[in-house]
Write a protein that holds these residues in place. Structure first.
Motif, PDB file in Angstrom:
ATOM      1  N   UNK A  27      52.693  18.523  60.243  1.00 32.03           N
ATOM      2  CA  UNK A  27      52.967  17.253  59.558  1.00 32.03           C
ATOM      3  C   UNK A  27      54.298  17.254  58.825  1.00 32.03           C
ATOM      4  N   UNK A  28      54.610  18.330  58.141  1.00 27.03           N
ATOM      5  CA  UNK A  28      55.770  18.339  57.264  1.00 27.03           C
ATOM      6  C   UNK A  28      57.017  18.956  57.881  1.00 27.03           C
ATOM      7  N   UNK A  29      56.866  19.902  58.820  1.00 26.95           N
ATOM      8  CA  UNK A  29      58.055  20.620  59.299  1.00 26.95           C
ATOM      9  C   UNK A  29      57.707  21.399  60.570  1.00 26.95           C
ATOM     10  N   UNK A  30      57.630  20.697  61.719  1.00 26.03           N
ATOM     11  CA  UNK A  30      57.158  21.351  62.937  1.00 26.03           C
ATOM     12  C   UNK A  30      58.158  22.373  63.485  1.00 26.03           C
ATOM     13  N   UNK A  31      59.423  22.341  63.032  1.00 26.67           N
ATOM     14  CA  UNK A  31      60.420  23.341  63.443  1.00 26.67           C
ATOM     15  C   UNK A  31      60.629  24.394  62.356  1.00 26.67           C
ATOM     16  N   UNK A  32      59.587  24.598  61.543  1.00 26.25           N
ATOM     17  CA  UNK A  32      59.693  25.495  60.398  1.00 26.25           C
ATOM     18  C   UNK A  32      60.193  26.888  60.783  1.00 26.25           C
ATOM     19  N   UNK A  33      59.729  27.429  61.878  1.00 23.53           N
ATOM     20  CA  UNK A  33      60.102  28.785  62.269  1.00 23.53           C
ATOM     21  C   UNK A  33      61.430  28.842  63.023  1.00 23.53           C
ATOM     22  N   UNK A  34      62.060  27.693  63.278  1.00 21.80           N
ATOM     23  CA  UNK A  34      63.318  27.674  64.022  1.00 21.80           C
ATOM     24  C   UNK A  34      64.551  27.459  63.145  1.00 21.80           C
ATOM     25  N   UNK A  35      64.386  27.059  61.903  1.00 19.51           N
ATOM     26  CA  UNK A  35      65.554  26.783  61.068  1.00 19.51           C
ATOM     27  C   UNK A  35      65.635  27.790  59.917  1.00 19.51           C
ATOM     28  N   UNK A  36      66.709  27.704  59.161  1.00 19.78           N
ATOM     29  CA  UNK A  36      66.945  28.613  58.034  1.00 19.78           C
ATOM     30  C   UNK A  36      66.996  27.850  56.710  1.00 19.78           C
ATOM     31  N   UNK A  37      66.090  26.912  56.566  1.00 23.26           N
ATOM     32  CA  UNK A  37      66.012  26.153  55.324  1.00 23.26           C
ATOM     33  C   UNK A  37      66.372  24.702  55.505  1.00 23.26           C
ATOM     34  N   UNK A  38      67.330  24.418  56.410  1.00 15.52           N
ATOM     35  CA  UNK A  38      67.757  23.042  56.693  1.00 15.52           C
ATOM     36  C   UNK A  38      67.599  22.800  58.188  1.00 15.52           C
ATOM     37  N   UNK A  39      66.891  21.753  58.534  1.00 14.10           N
ATOM     38  CA  UNK A  39      66.720  21.381  59.933  1.00 14.10           C
ATOM     39  C   UNK A  39      67.748  20.307  60.258  1.00 14.10           C
ATOM     40  N   UNK A  40      68.856  20.708  60.893  1.00 17.14           N
ATOM     41  CA  UNK A  40      69.950  19.772  61.152  1.00 17.14           C
ATOM     42  C   UNK A  40      69.510  18.612  62.044  1.00 17.14           C
TER      43      UNK A  40
ATOM     44  N   UNK B 132      59.974  22.204  54.699  1.00 16.47           N
ATOM     45  CA  UNK B 132      59.039  22.804  53.746  1.00 16.47           C
ATOM     46  C   UNK B 132      59.809  23.616  52.713  1.00 16.47           C
ATOM     47  N   UNK B 133      60.868  24.286  53.146  1.00 15.86           N
ATOM     48  CA  UNK B 133      61.671  25.085  52.209  1.00 15.86           C
ATOM     49  C   UNK B 133      62.359  24.201  51.190  1.00 15.86           C
ATOM     50  N   UNK B 134      62.870  23.056  51.624  1.00 13.95           N
ATOM     51  CA  UNK B 134      63.499  22.133  50.680  1.00 13.95           C
ATOM     52  C   UNK B 134      62.472  21.566  49.702  1.00 13.95           C
ATOM     53  N   UNK B 135      61.292  21.245  50.197  1.00 10.61           N
ATOM     54  CA  UNK B 135      60.240  20.754  49.306  1.00 10.61           C
ATOM     55  C   UNK B 135      59.848  21.824  48.292  1.00 10.61           C
ATOM     56  N   UNK B 136      59.805  23.067  48.736  1.00  5.80           N
ATOM     57  CA  UNK B 136      59.508  24.168  47.823  1.00  5.80           C
ATOM     58  C   UNK B 136      60.580  24.276  46.750  1.00  5.80           C
ATOM     59  N   UNK B 137      61.830  24.086  47.133  1.00  7.36           N
ATOM     60  CA  UNK B 137      62.924  24.124  46.154  1.00  7.36           C
ATOM     61  C   UNK B 137      62.715  23.063  45.081  1.00  7.36           C
ATOM     62  N   UNK B 138      62.323  21.862  45.488  1.00  9.81           N
ATOM     63  CA  UNK B 138      62.077  20.792  44.518  1.00  9.81           C
ATOM     64  C   UNK B 138      60.889  21.119  43.624  1.00  9.81           C
ATOM     65  N   UNK B 139      59.824  21.683  44.228  1.00  9.75           N
ATOM     66  CA  UNK B 139      58.633  21.982  43.442  1.00  9.75           C
ATOM     67  C   UNK B 139      58.882  23.084  42.418  1.00  9.75           C
ATOM     68  N   UNK B 140      59.674  24.087  42.816  1.00  9.97           N
ATOM     69  CA  UNK B 140      59.924  25.211  41.916  1.00  9.97           C
ATOM     70  C   UNK B 140      60.921  24.876  40.818  1.00  9.97           C
TER      71      UNK B 140
ATOM     72  N   UNK C 247      68.601  27.431  51.184  1.00  5.71           N
ATOM     73  CA  UNK C 247      69.251  28.578  51.835  1.00  5.71           C
ATOM     74  C   UNK C 247      68.988  29.859  51.053  1.00  5.71           C
ATOM     75  N   UNK C 248      69.042  29.777  49.730  1.00  9.09           N
ATOM     76  CA  UNK C 248      68.780  30.956  48.900  1.00  9.09           C
ATOM     77  C   UNK C 248      67.338  31.437  49.084  1.00  9.09           C
ATOM     78  N   UNK C 249      66.393  30.494  49.114  1.00  9.96           N
ATOM     79  CA  UNK C 249      64.987  30.862  49.302  1.00  9.96           C
ATOM     80  C   UNK C 249      64.794  31.571  50.634  1.00  9.96           C
ATOM     81  N   UNK C 250      65.415  31.030  51.682  1.00 10.33           N
ATOM     82  CA  UNK C 250      65.285  31.631  53.015  1.00 10.33           C
ATOM     83  C   UNK C 250      65.906  33.026  53.064  1.00 10.33           C
ATOM     84  N   UNK C 251      66.914  33.263  52.237  1.00 14.07           N
ATOM     85  CA  UNK C 251      67.552  34.584  52.230  1.00 14.07           C
ATOM     86  C   UNK C 251      66.737  35.621  51.479  1.00 14.07           C
ATOM     87  N   UNK C 252      65.816  35.149  50.615  1.00 14.75           N
ATOM     88  CA  UNK C 252      65.030  36.058  49.773  1.00 14.75           C
ATOM     89  C   UNK C 252      63.621  36.247  50.320  1.00 14.75           C
TER      90      UNK C 252
END
Length: 757
Positions: free
Chosen positions: A141-154, A175-183, A205-210
């Motif tokens: 529902x939220x990010x079907x290419x979750x495993x293919x991108x590095x935080x931003x789905x171009x 999902x990573x961007x939403x997590x950034x907003x939530x945190x 991008x920082x979250x994906x690197x950590x």
């Protein structure tokens, strides 16, 4: 610039009227400087105008070179702006801590857990403890290419931009961007601006690197907010379906994931139809991306939403009011020392004794339950919660229901009459206004350690703290400061003052005439007897002799340091509101022979590995009352419990240790107090109603000796029998043998509770 230039010009003009060689030289230099400034200003203006005209020509008649340079400059400027935002996004170290739930652990002096300081009502669970249906529904529902991108789905960003350009907005956040907003809602914000989106992307991008992908999913599902004070999928599963997140089926998982778009709009409790529609949308997305078969979907979409709703309350611990006050202090300490009380795993060792805390909680619950049954009887009669009662009518006028009725055009009388016919409204209002409340605190007078703290009958029903937050008139418990001031000036317990009617003039034409329940005898009464039997007329005369200012100063020195004291004659009878914590602290000064020690909540702070971060030794004693005066005050306080207003401590509760105390009752029994001192423990209780207009009359146990004293008496009875304090400890030299109760007043000792500590 123009203002400075005008000032110089005026100065030069004045200098022109003076004939002197140096003045002439200065005038010439100033003229040259002014001409130079004029030339520079003109040149700058000409250059700026030229650049502006050139820019306009470039826009009107663009050249190939200009277009190329502009297009080349845009990404450079965008990159520069993005890099400039990096310092304003969360640091990598902070991001690493975000998924670590290590709340501060609050321990009692004997090592028991009192509380954990969690930021929200959440229980962190691992990804393995979450149903895979939740993960599948979320990704589909939220990010079907979750495993293919590095935080931003171009691709999603481009699609979202295209839809926005065509007039139909579409979200492009991963999902990573939403997590950034939530945190980091404060650092990133939620405004629909380019700056916010760039900060969000940088943080993603920082979250994906950590974090790994699984860690991102785990963190997201544990931090996403739901309604009803439920944070994270575990609390949401318990709240809406009465089960852990691991047991959620595909329908329940789709329902919770569907709520993420808009919690209120798709709330299955309040908006079941919209929640059902949204759930089916999530199921359709799962079919689209291969997480659910079409055959299963055809059956599942016809199923109703079966909610098992039960809001989850936070665990309050054994000393919730104490913990609430401690959280404020600890937050300030942590901020100033670079720690986080929610993620750094601080271990805070307090002065609270878990056994004494349990005894205090039990004593408060027992006595307030007794008093509540009396209050219910008193306030359910026609003189109590009856719409014809003027006081109850004033309660009605304070309600939102009354204001709503008036807004419809009803008169005051009609609105009250209408609400009075609503039995549930009357019952609920009566219940809220006539709940007995209490506060209790106990301290060690030798070092100021706070050993027990009960702020109300029940923290869930009444989080307001009657130990620290409530300021109430202390009544006769304030008399200790009047007699202390007199003893400091050389008075003796055997000195006498005639028990007579007095009229003390105040400012203007006002006169204060203190009274007692008993008529004046007209005979001399010793200070010992006046204190033991709490005589107001004698105390007022003693106050007049000592002076209200001196008494107020002594009270502040002894521990009443936060509340304002009005230095008027009636202060002798406790007319200035104070907190229970202040009064018990001041009575500790008496028990410690006149030395004030600041109350202590925390003794040590450690990190999660046991390393000591900070020690908090007991405060240095401050001389507040001469030791000789304090010993005299202790002596007359013994008489209060041996034969005076506090004799129930001996006769009813059978406490034979060396103790002294003082009762306190304000007008109409609005506030009831009792404080008892022991060499190792000083404890006090307040009992009353939150609304001071509601009273428990003296014939209904409203006096401090009948309402507040039993809380303290039951507590000491438990503490002494459990040997939490030494029954042989001596307050001070002097007679420590309790007076034998008179036959007519002797009572059988009652053990009201079955306790085991």
């Amino acid at each position: 610039m123009h203002r400075r230039f005008g000032t110089i010009r005026r100065f030069v003009h004045c200098a022109a009227t003076v004939n002197h060689p140096y003045v002439s030289l200065f005038r010439e230099l100033c003229a040259r400087w002014v001409n130079r400034v004029r030339w520079l200003a003109g040149a700058a203006g000409t250059k700026a105008r030229g650049l502006f005209r050139a820019a306009l020509r470039g826009i009107r008649h663009p050249t190939r070179r200009g277009v190329v340079l502009t297009l080349a400059a845009l990404p450079v400027l965008s990159l520069a702006y993005t890099l400039a935002l990096v310092p304003f996004t969360p640091r990598l170290g902070d991001i690493r801590k975000a998924r670590v739930d290590r709340p501060a652990l609050i321990l009692s002096a004997d090592g028991n857990v009192l509380a954990e300081f969690k930021p929200v009502n959440r229980e962190w669970v691992t990804l393995a403890q979450i149903s895979p249906h939740v993960v599948n529904a979320l990704i589909a529902t939220e990010d079907h290419r979750f495993y293919q991108h590095h935080g931003i789905d171009l691709r999603r960003v481009a699609a979202a931009a295209l839809h926005t350009f065509t007039g139909s907005r579409q979200g492009g956040s991963t999902i990573t961007q939403q997590l950034a907003r939530n945190l980091y809602p404060d650092e990133i914000g939620r405004a629909p601006t380019l700056t916010r989106k760039l900060k969000e992307a940088i943080t993603a991008f920082k979250i994906e690197s950590v974090y790994s992908k699984d860690q991102i999913l785990e963190t997201y599902l544990n931090t996403v907010p739901f309604l009803y004070n439920a944070y994270g999928v575990e609390m949401a599963a318990r709240t809406y379906f009465g089960k852990p997140a691991a047991d959620l089926d595909v329908l329940e998982s789709a329902t919770l994931v569907g709520m993420l778009k808009a919690n209120s709009a798709y709330n299955p409790v309040l908006n079941p139809d919209r929640a059902l529609e949204r759930r089916n949308t999530v199921l359709a997305q799962m079919v689209k991306y291969g997480k659910l078969s079409a055959h299963a979907y055809a059956w599942l979409k016809r199923q109703p939403i079966n909610v098992n709703f039960e809001p989850q309350s936070e665990q309050v611990g054994a000393a919730p009011h104490f913990a609430a006050q401690l959280r404020k202090w600890l937050s300030a300490w942590a901020d100033s020392h670079g720690y986080n009380i929610y993620s750094d795993g601080l271990v805070v060792r307090t002065a609270i004794d878990s056994r004494l805390q349990a005894m205090a909680t039990q004593a408060v619950a027992w006595q307030t339950s007794q008093l509540q049954s009396i209050a219910n009887g008193a306030w359910n009669e026609r003189t109590g919660c009856w719409p014809g009662n003027a006081l109850f009518q004033s309660f009605i006028r304070q309600t939102t229901e009354y204001r709503s009725a008036r807004d419809t055009g009803l008169t005051d009388a009609d609105a009250i009459r209408k609400l009075a016919t609503d039995a549930s409204f009357v019952e609920g209002l009566c219940h809220s206004k006539t709940q007995i409340q209490a506060g209790f605190v106990a301290m060690d007078p030798r070092n100021g350690d706070i050993k027990a703290w009960v702020g109300s009958r029940d923290f869930h029903d009444e989080p307001f703290d009657h130990v620290q937050q409530a300021r109430r008139q202390p009544g006769s418990t304030f008399k200790a400061f009047v007699y202390g001031a007199a003893f400091a000036d050389g008075a003796q317990p055997g000195d006498t003052i005639v028990d007579r009617n007095v009229a003390i003039p105040l400012k203007g034409t006002a006169v204060w005439k203190p009274t007692d329940p008993e008529p004046p005898t007209g005979r001399p009464m010793s200070l010992r007897d006046a204190f033991a039997f709490s005589r107001n007329r004698v105390t007022a005369q003693l106050m007049q002799r000592e002076g209200a200012g001196k008494v107020a100063t002594l009270a502040r020195n002894m521990g009443v340091r936060e509340s304002a004291l009005d230095p008027v004659p009636s202060l002798a009878l406790g007319t200035s509101p104070v907190t229970l914590r202040e009064m018990v602290s001041a009575y500790c000064t008496i028990a410690d022979r006149g030395a004030y020690v600041e109350p202590r909540m925390v003794t040590r702070i450690e990190d999660r590995n046991g390393n000591v971060l900070a020690d908090f030794p007991a405060a240095r004693p401050e001389p507040a009352l001469p030791a000789a005066a304090a010993l005299k005050l202790v002596d007359v306080m013994r008489d209060v419990v041996n034969r005076g207003t506090g004799s129930d401590i001996r006769t009813r509760f059978g406490i034979h240790a060396d103790v002294g105390g003082k009762t306190g009752t304000t007008q109409d029994s609005t506030d009831s107090w009792f404080i008892l001192i022991h060499p190792q423990l000083v404890a006090g209780a307040w009992v009353g109603f939150d609304d001071a207009r509601v009273t428990l009359r003296s014939d209904y146990w409203g006096e401090g000796a009948h309402s507040a004293l039993p809380v303290v008496g039951a507590f000491y009875d438990m503490a002494l029998r459990a040997r939490a304090i030494d029954s042989r400890a001596q307050l001070a030299p002097g007679s420590t043998t309790p007076a034998t109760p008179r036959t007519g007043h002797a009572r059988k000792r009652h053990h009201f509770l079955f306790w085991s500590f």
